[in-house]
Design an enzyme around this catalytic site. Structure first.
Site, PDB file in Angstrom:
ATOM      1  N   SER A 250       0.833  -1.196   0.000  1.00  0.00           N
ATOM      2  CA  SER A 250       0.000   0.000   0.000  1.00  0.00           C
ATOM      3  C   SER A 250       0.876   1.256   0.000  1.00  0.00           C
ATOM      4  CB  SER A 250      -0.954  -0.037   1.198  1.00  0.00           C
ATOM      5  OG  SER A 250      -1.999   0.888   1.019  1.00  0.00           O
TER       6      SER A 250
ATOM      7  N   ASP B 102      -9.065  -4.340  -5.661  1.00  0.00           N
ATOM      8  CA  ASP B 102      -8.532  -3.588  -4.516  1.00  0.00           C
ATOM      9  C   ASP B 102      -9.322  -2.297  -4.300  1.00  0.00           C
ATOM     10  OD1 ASP B 102      -6.848  -2.068  -2.716  1.00  0.00           O
ATOM     11  OD2 ASP B 102      -5.197  -3.355  -3.307  1.00  0.00           O
TER      12      ASP B 102
ATOM     13  N   HIS C  86      -7.473  -5.766  -0.271  1.00  0.00           N
ATOM     14  CA  HIS C  86      -6.356  -4.846  -0.412  1.00  0.00           C
ATOM     15  C   HIS C  86      -5.053  -5.638  -0.423  1.00  0.00           C
ATOM     16  CE1 HIS C  86      -4.116  -1.244  -0.337  1.00  0.00           C
ATOM     17  NE2 HIS C  86      -3.846  -1.211   0.956  1.00  0.00           N
TER      18      HIS C  86
END
Length: 515
Positions: free
Chosen positions: A228, A454, A484
């Protein structure tokens, strides 16, 4: 309420708490002429996490009984003044478990946020990386401003309870004024309590910290696993130190070409897609879906719940009530992983019956609030890092102009993410740029993994990262999944490709697709 980047991977940290030391500050000591790259790390048994890291007990032993080890890395407070004041950066490691002769080096993790504590997250997910540990020391850290690394401090626990109870999607002038006043109050508290640290928490500063870490750990190259926001940090590192990049993987990829408005809009679309997928999944099963008869019915009922909560909250976790904002936050939290969809279903069922506990627990998890009412500093650090990085400052009038576009992207999350853009308004430190520079000519290959479902870092960002890294650097791998990130989905194809590169140096063919 959160500006949109706060919805980047914080759920990875928070959900470990949901499902399952003294703070290092700024120093002015005798290190003015010390070569910080020559320092020796004093590894020892890890203390219990600090409140800023999220609290809790010491990390459980590794499989086989090995203990996690912690140390503090000394780094310049201001990288423009490398001989000036220093700060301590908290590190954690699990030493390689395999044949010492086959050890590659250290594999440094950043799990995102920004603002997530790597010191607490790596042990929570350590078993997921057992194979990688056969040839690497697994290492993570609290980036500057986070956890035990010169943490940004803003409001106290009682003030944060009130902050997260506010209406983050104002409907009239009075509510807009209140939101802006609360934002101003929060930002002023950050400046008052953390004035010395706020200018020094940019992603470029954290990238320089990682290069110092690489040297002190004794590695010629930085081997890295970024998730991320960790992909943005990794991209910035690759830009600043392309010749020092070793084997690197970016998973759950931030689009480095977007400014904060574009990122917010992309997240609105991403979370709406995830909600659509949840609704379709629930209503396509053989048994009845308890929260709606059709996918559209599921979404309509959620929309009605949120509208009702706006005027009439329901009991949450005593003495707090589940507000529209808390419910929206909790729903977003549950969309980070398909594994959490059952909690969303349970939370919605309860809320329709007037019980907001589960949705509030999900919201608390997102915000870093423990069951004893104490908050980690993830919110403070997230806002501080984003506001130091992001140049744009958005006004109430600007947000109101953009609302139709955001609502078109997501009827459920549009207002929530649009109004989050005011979080940096009036911030004490100017933002560095519209978006990060991740061009990395001369870097070793970087494996870039995008997930088509996602919600927090939409799939399109992976291709944008590959293009921005430059020709011959980024290698794209697609995972057709939900949630995610991809590696922690346990998909064998993804894990085989990632492990093959990190362990054996085998770069997958560009455009590889896993499903």
């Amino acid at each position: 309420m959160p500006n949109p980047p706060r919805l980047r991977a914080v759920a990875l940290i928070a959900s470990a708490v949901l499902l399952s030391s003294v703070l290092a500050g700024c120093g002015n000591d005798d290190t003015k002429d010390e070569d910080l790259s020559a320092q020796t790390l004093g590894w020892k048994d890890c203390p219990a996490p600090s409140q800023a890291e999220g609290g809790g007990g010491t990390p459980s032993p590794l499989p086989g009984g090995d203990e996690w080890q912690c140390a503090t890395l000394k780094a310049p407070l201001d990288w423009d003044k490398p001989k000036g004041d220093t700060i301590g950066l908290a590190l954690i490691r699990a030493k390689a478990s395999g044949d010492k002769s086959k050890r590659i080096g250290s594999l440094v993790f950043n799990f995102g946020g920004p603002g997530g504590s790597g010191v607490t997250t790596l042990p929570a997910f350590g078993e997921d990386y057992a194979k990688l540990r056969t040839r690497y020391d697994l290492v993570s850290f609290d980036p500057r401003g986070v956890g035990r690394s010169a943490p940004v401090e803003c409001e106290n626990d009682q003030q944060l309870d009130a902050y997260f109870q506010q209406d983050a999607t104002p409907d009239d002038a009075a509510e807009r004024t209140e939101l802006l006043e609360n934002t101003k109050k929060f930002n002023a508290a950050c400046e008052k309590n953390s004035k010395k640290v706020l200018p020094q928490v940019r992603t470029t500063d954290a990238a320089r910290d990682m290069d110092l870490m690489r040297q002190v750990l004794g590695d010629a190259k930085l081997h890295y696993f970024g998730i991320s926001y960790g992909t943005e940090l990794g991209g910035v590192y690759a830009h600043l130190f392309p010749k020092s990049v070793g084997r690197a993987v970016f998973d759950g990829v931030v689009d480095p070409t977007q400014n904060s408005e574009q990122g917010s809009l992309g997240q609105a679309e991403g979370f709406q897609l995830a909600l659509d997928n949840f609704a379709k999944d629930c209503t396509s099963k053989a048994e009845d879906c308890p929260v709606g008869d059709t996918a559209q019915d599921v979404k309509d009922r959620i929309a009605k719940l949120l509208k009702d909560l706006d005027s009439k909250p329901i009991p949450g976790i005593f003495p707090r009530q589940l507000t529209q904002t808390a419910a929206t936050n909790g729903i977003a939290q549950s969309l980070y992983s398909k594994d959490f969809w059952e909690y969303l279903t349970e939370g919605l069922e309860q809320a329709y019956d007037g019980d907001g506990k589960t949705l509030m627990l999900l919201s608390d998890s997102m915000n870093g609030r423990s069951e004893n009412g104490e908050y980690s500093n993830i919110t403070a650090a997230n806002i501080a890092i984003n506001c130091a990085d992001d140049k744009p400052r958005y006004t109430s009038d600007f947000v109101q102009e953009k609302l139709p576009e955001f609502r078109a992207a997501s009827p459920l999350f549009g207002d929530f993410l649009a109004w989050g853009m005011v979080s940096c308004t009036g911030w004490a430190v100017a933002g560095a740029a519209d978006h990060p520079d991740v061009s990395a000519a001369g870097s070793a290959p970087i494996l870039v993994v995008g997930n088509t479902g996602d919600p927090a870092t939409p799939y399109e960002g992976a291709r944008k990262m590959v293009d921005a890294l430059g020709k011959g650097v980024g290698v794209e791998l697609t995972y057709k999944g939900q949630g995610h990130g991809a590696y922690d989905s346990k998909n064998k194809c993804v894990q085989s490709a990632v492990n093959g590169y990190l362990l054996d140096g085998k770069v997958p063919a560009a455009g590889t697709v896993c499903s």
